[in-house]
Design an enzyme around this catalytic site. Structure first.
Site, PDB file in Angstrom:
ATOM      1  N   GLY A 184     -17.493 -17.552  -1.935  1.00 48.33           N
ATOM      2  CA  GLY A 184     -17.084 -17.091  -0.718  1.00 48.33           C
ATOM      3  C   GLY A 184     -16.136 -15.864  -0.932  1.00 48.33           C
ATOM      4  O   GLY A 184     -16.057 -15.343  -2.141  1.00 48.33           O
ATOM      5  N   PRO A 185     -15.800 -15.114   0.183  1.00 47.89           N
ATOM      6  CA  PRO A 185     -15.169 -13.820  -0.086  1.00 47.89           C
ATOM      7  C   PRO A 185     -14.069 -13.832  -0.681  1.00 47.89           C
ATOM      8  O   PRO A 185     -13.414 -15.019  -0.998  1.00 47.89           O
ATOM      9  CB  PRO A 185     -14.784 -13.441   1.401  1.00 47.89           C
ATOM     10  N   PRO A 186     -13.495 -12.593  -1.330  1.00 42.64           N
ATOM     11  CA  PRO A 186     -12.189 -12.786  -2.206  1.00 42.64           C
ATOM     12  C   PRO A 186     -10.941 -13.436  -1.479  1.00 42.64           C
ATOM     13  O   PRO A 186     -10.984 -12.928  -0.173  1.00 42.64           O
ATOM     14  CB  PRO A 186     -12.120 -11.164  -2.350  1.00 42.64           C
ATOM     15  N   THR A 188     -10.267 -16.249  -0.663  1.00 50.03           N
ATOM     16  CA  THR A 188     -10.174 -17.533   0.252  1.00 50.03           C
ATOM     17  C   THR A 188      -9.913 -18.681  -0.541  1.00 50.03           C
ATOM     18  O   THR A 188      -9.731 -19.684  -0.121  1.00 50.03           O
ATOM     19  CB  THR A 188     -11.729 -17.552   0.701  1.00 50.03           C
ATOM     20  N   LYS A 190     -10.512 -19.812  -4.153  1.00 50.45           N
ATOM     21  CA  LYS A 190     -11.352 -20.080  -4.877  1.00 50.45           C
ATOM     22  C   LYS A 190     -10.460 -20.612  -6.129  1.00 50.45           C
ATOM     23  O   LYS A 190     -10.593 -21.657  -6.669  1.00 50.45           O
ATOM     24  CB  LYS A 190     -12.458 -19.508  -5.105  1.00 50.45           C
ATOM     25  N   THR A 191      -9.840 -19.575  -6.913  1.00 45.34           N
ATOM     26  CA  THR A 191      -9.159 -19.825  -8.085  1.00 45.34           C
ATOM     27  C   THR A 191      -8.052 -20.931  -7.750  1.00 45.34           C
ATOM     28  O   THR A 191      -7.906 -21.797  -8.594  1.00 45.34           O
ATOM     29  CB  THR A 191      -8.288 -18.562  -8.207  1.00 45.34           C
ATOM     30  N   HIS A 407      -7.154  11.198  21.665  1.00 47.20           N
ATOM     31  CA  HIS A 407      -8.261  10.662  20.733  1.00 47.20           C
ATOM     32  C   HIS A 407      -7.853   9.007  20.923  1.00 47.20           C
ATOM     33  O   HIS A 407      -8.809   8.254  21.149  1.00 47.20           O
ATOM     34  CB  HIS A 407      -8.049  11.198  18.997  1.00 47.20           C
ATOM     35  N   GLU A 408      -6.783   8.633  20.456  1.00 47.87           N
ATOM     36  CA  GLU A 408      -6.656   7.125  20.351  1.00 47.87           C
ATOM     37  C   GLU A 408      -6.571   6.483  21.927  1.00 47.87           C
ATOM     38  O   GLU A 408      -7.262   5.417  22.136  1.00 47.87           O
ATOM     39  CB  GLU A 408      -5.138   6.787  20.069  1.00 47.87           C
ATOM     40  N   ASP A 483     -14.553   7.367  12.455  1.00 49.94           N
ATOM     41  CA  ASP A 483     -15.178   6.797  13.421  1.00 49.94           C
ATOM     42  C   ASP A 483     -16.579   6.893  13.483  1.00 49.94           C
ATOM     43  O   ASP A 483     -17.534   5.877  13.760  1.00 49.94           O
ATOM     44  CB  ASP A 483     -14.696   7.368  14.845  1.00 49.94           C
TER      45      ASP A 483
HETATM   46  P1  ADP Z   1      -9.911 -16.082  -4.634  1.00 51.00           P
HETATM   47  O1  ADP Z   1     -10.175 -16.606  -6.030  1.00 51.00           O
HETATM   48  O2  ADP Z   1     -10.959 -16.785  -3.454  1.00 51.00           O
HETATM   49  O3  ADP Z   1     -10.218 -14.662  -4.709  1.00 51.00           O
HETATM   50  P2  ADP Z   1      -7.300 -16.763  -4.796  1.00 51.00           P
HETATM   51  O4  ADP Z   1      -7.322 -18.353  -5.213  1.00 51.00           O
HETATM   52  O5  ADP Z   1      -7.031 -16.048  -5.934  1.00 51.00           O
HETATM   53  O6  ADP Z   1      -8.377 -16.140  -4.005  1.00 51.00           O
HETATM   54  O7  ADP Z   1      -6.360 -16.811  -3.659  1.00 51.00           O
HETATM   55  C1  ADP Z   1      -4.948 -15.850  -3.849  1.00 51.00           C
HETATM   56  C2  ADP Z   1      -3.827 -16.541  -3.220  1.00 51.00           C
HETATM   57  O8  ADP Z   1      -4.137 -16.780  -1.898  1.00 51.00           O
HETATM   58  C3  ADP Z   1      -3.522 -17.787  -3.824  1.00 51.00           C
HETATM   59  O9  ADP Z   1      -2.850 -17.831  -4.826  1.00 51.00           O
HETATM   60  C4  ADP Z   1      -2.753 -18.618  -2.508  1.00 51.00           C
HETATM   61  O10 ADP Z   1      -1.547 -17.979  -2.432  1.00 51.00           O
HETATM   62  C5  ADP Z   1      -3.546 -17.754  -1.177  1.00 51.00           C
HETATM   63  N1  ADP Z   1      -4.260 -18.548  -0.569  1.00 51.00           N
HETATM   64  C6  ADP Z   1      -5.694 -18.555  -0.714  1.00 51.00           C
HETATM   65  N2  ADP Z   1      -6.278 -19.316  -0.094  1.00 51.00           N
HETATM   66  C7  ADP Z   1      -5.349 -20.288   0.231  1.00 51.00           C
HETATM   67  C8  ADP Z   1      -5.636 -21.569   0.939  1.00 51.00           C
HETATM   68  N3  ADP Z   1      -6.731 -22.198   1.360  1.00 51.00           N
HETATM   69  N4  ADP Z   1      -4.317 -22.093   0.993  1.00 51.00           N
HETATM   70  C9  ADP Z   1      -3.167 -21.888   0.717  1.00 51.00           C
HETATM   71  N5  ADP Z   1      -3.094 -20.450   0.080  1.00 51.00           N
HETATM   72  C10 ADP Z   1      -4.177 -20.021  -0.111  1.00 51.00           C
HETATM   73 ZN    ZN Z   2     -10.600   7.480  16.036  1.00 49.46          ZN
END
Ligand code: ADP
Ligand code: ZN
Length: 598
Positions: A184-186, A188, A190-191, A407-408, A483
């Site tokens: 999954g994206p950073p 989200t 995972k850690t 512009h905006e 843009d």
């Molecule tokens: P990844 O490993 O996917 O890049 P992390 O697990 O490092 O993301 O997430 C970073 C921080 O974001 C976590 O320490 C937490 O504080 C917050 N976070 C991310 N996802 C959640 C979630 N589903 N619920 C609660 N906190 C979250």
């Molecule tokens: Zn612009």
């Protein structure tokens, strides 16, 4: 081996000491010392003929040609005396403070450098700190801390049970899962999930990043993998978490024949061997995280390895509310703050971004000495996260401000006119980050796929800024470069990836900038003639959108002036004010249909 090191170091230190001592000895021993009062007396007696001064040090020559050294406590008085007697004075540049230290420094640097070189030659085995793999023993993260991704949690409950009591699964002959791949994206979570598994099961948690295994020297990564598993088996049951596994687990034998390829292959092989090797009586479960599952070596995903794959996507609106609740638990929110509203206004935010939003809001409120965090603080924190911090100190001329305002206003007006575009959330001409101004659009709902109309509306909105400048000032500025780049990217993807060009049909054309998959897929799989057609189609989209934008803005030029005027005065306009300015109901009437591209 280690002793020879120490010997070299000792030898170096001795050398340094000798060198420094020698330099002092040379300077001090050459001439005899004379005490200062005798020296003064000799001046008075006309015995001194010549002096050479350097800082407070004086080398003097007397009328018999004898030389000696003395030190003056005060140069001014001695100078006066010397001048009075017309004694010739030579001066030397003062000794730089570090001069006796310079060789010392040089040698020290040499020593450290040699030390590092030797260490690396030995394949990093001396580098205890880096290879010392210590698990976190008591993790206090639980599944309660992970919010908004219930499906992922469900999949992992079983892993926790395995870790708690493996026999429950093995007594019927079942095989305990060895690897779980979280993709999954950073940000989200995972850690966080990996830690929660360890926390729930109450087992040690080994954390490594994929890049920790990637070294310059062949064999180091592989030996690290072996050590890691050795240690983990001793601590079983436990979790090994490998973050960014794509750094070490990229598919082998690709076309990226850079250095380090061999090393990475060896490391990956070691990992595969270890995963196949451990027996089921030791419950070591590997959890790996990646946001690039597409580049992983297929061997990693085979049964018996990372055969469980859990995909984690940014949370939907309900998930966002739950995550906000988790992170808001210890914060003091004002009574009128409804996290549902905050969740609604943050589509696309990941867990990490939501956590950051909570924290930023708390900091903003604290900075203003407030008692609680209000909705305003959330709004400001969101602006800061999405658009960058305001650059208050920047000096902007009125002309520049005017151009930015138009512009905006151009962006915003087009976005408001086109029914398929995301509604305008906020417009500002306060410089933020690298932008002179920002028009922020927030989709009404979470979007998962995009229609052709939406994409065209997006391109036109992007072109709106530059077009407005052109209409009003009949000049072009550099302010639109970003843009234009984004607009071109969208048009390119429409043609090459999403099959949205009628002439080219529903076919994917891989362009070279997608070559990250490895050499083979980066090869162009179409003729030069097709390449020309692709170019033409991209140009056509941009050109048509540009013409259309021109017509739309020209037709509503009164609104353009109005928006820019208010912007110049207030610097920031929010959605509500935009609606008032554009007399929302009336503007609904001219919801033009986007010209269909032929
Ligand atoms: P990844 O490993 O996917 O890049 P992390 O697990 O490092 O993301 O997430 C970073 C921080 O974001 C976590 O320490 C937490 O504080 C917050 N976070 C991310 N996802 C959640 C979630 N589903 N619920 C609660 N906190 C979250
Ligand atoms: Zn612009």
């Amino acid at each position: 081996m280690k002793n020879s090191f120490r010997n070299i170091l000792i030898a170096l230190v001795v050398l340094v000491v000798l060198a420094v001592a020698a330099s002092f000895w040379k300077a001090e021993k050459k001439l005899p010392n004379l005490d200062y009062s005798t020296f003064v007396a000799q001046i008075a007696d006309d015995e001194i003929t010549k002096v050479t001064m350097q800082d407070g040090k004086i080398e003097a020559t007397d009328k018999f040609g004898r030389q000696f050294i003395t030190y003056a406590p005060d140069i001014k008085t001695i100078l006066d005396r010397l001048e009075e007697k017309n004694i010739s004075i030579t001066t030397r540049a003062p000794i730089p403070m570090s001069s006796p230290l310079a060789p010392l420094f040089f040698l020290m640097i040499m020593g450290v450098w040699m030390y590092l070189m030797m260490k690396q030659k030995k394949g990093g085995t001396l580098d205890k700190k880096k290879t010392e793999i210590t698990p976190e023993k008591s993790i206090d993260v639980t599944f309660d801390d992970v919010a908004g991704i219930p499906e992922a949690k469900e999949e992992l409950v079983e892993i926790v049970e395995c870790l708690r009591d493996a026999t429950k699964f093995t007594k019927l002959g079942g095989r305990i899962p060895k690897g779980v791949l979280l993709q999954g994206p950073p940000g989200t979570g995972k850690t966080l999930l990996g830690k929660a598994i360890a926390g729930e099961a109450g087992v040690p948690f080994f954390y490594m990043s994929g890049s920790d295994f990637v070294e310059m020297f062949v064999g180091v990564g592989a030996s690290r993998v072996r050590k890691l598993f050795e240690k983990a088996k001793k601590n079983a049951p436990c979790i090994i978490f490998i973050d960014e596994i794509d750094a070490m687990g990229r598919s082998r034998g690709g076309a990226q024949a850079q250095g380090g390829q061999d090393e990475r292959e060896q490391t990956l092989n070691a990992l595969l061997v270890e995963m196949d090797g451990f027996k089921s009586d030791k419950t070591v479960i590997l959890v790996a995280a990646t946001n690039r599952p597409d580049v992983l070596d297929p061997a990693l995903l085979r049964p018996g390895r990372f055969d469980r794959q859990v995909t984690i996507l940014p949370p939907d609106v309900k998930g966002r509310e739950k995550i906000l609740q988790v992170h808001g638990e210890n914060l003091k929110l004002c009574h009128d703050v409804d996290l549902k509203i905050v969740a609604k206004s943050t589509p696309g935010f990941t867990g990490a971004e939501l956590a950051n939003l909570m924290n930023e809001s708390a900091l903003l409120a604290a900075r203003q000495n407030k008692d609680c965090i209000s909705l305003d603080d959330f709004e400001n924190a969101k602006d800061k996260i999405l658009m960058g911090a305001e650059r208050k100190g920047m000096v902007i001329s009125y002309e520049e401000k005017q151009v930015t305002a138009y512009h905006e206003a151009g962006h915003a007006l087009i976005a408001e006119i086109l029914p398929d575009a995301d509604p305008v959330h906020k417009i500002t001409i306060i410089p933020r980050g690298r932008a002179m101004g920002v028009t922020m659009q927030v989709p009404l709902d979470d979007r998962h796929s995009y229609t052709r109309e939406y994409l065209l509306a997006r391109v036109m909105t992007l072109l709106g800024g530059r077009t407005a400048e052109e209409i009003i000032f009949n000049q072009l500025t550099t302010g639109a470069s970003n843009d234009l780049q984004t607009a071109t990217e969208i048009a390119t993807k429409m043609v090459c990836e999403w099959g949205m060009s009628e002439r080219l049909g529903p076919r994917a054309y891989v362009t070279s900038d997608q070559g990250f998959l490895g050499g083979d897929s980066a090869k162009r799989s179409y003729s030069a003639q097709t390449a020309q057609t692709i170019d033409a189609e991209i140009n056509k989209i941009i050109e048509d959108c540009y013409q259309q934008t021109m017509i739309l803005l020209d037709g509503k030029i009164g609104y353009l002036h109005k928006l820019a005027e208010v912007l110049l005065e207030n610097e920031t306009i929010d959605a509500e004010e935009v609606n008032i300015i554009l007399k929302c109901k009336e503007i609904g009437k001219f919801n033009e249909k986007i010209m269909r591209l032929k």
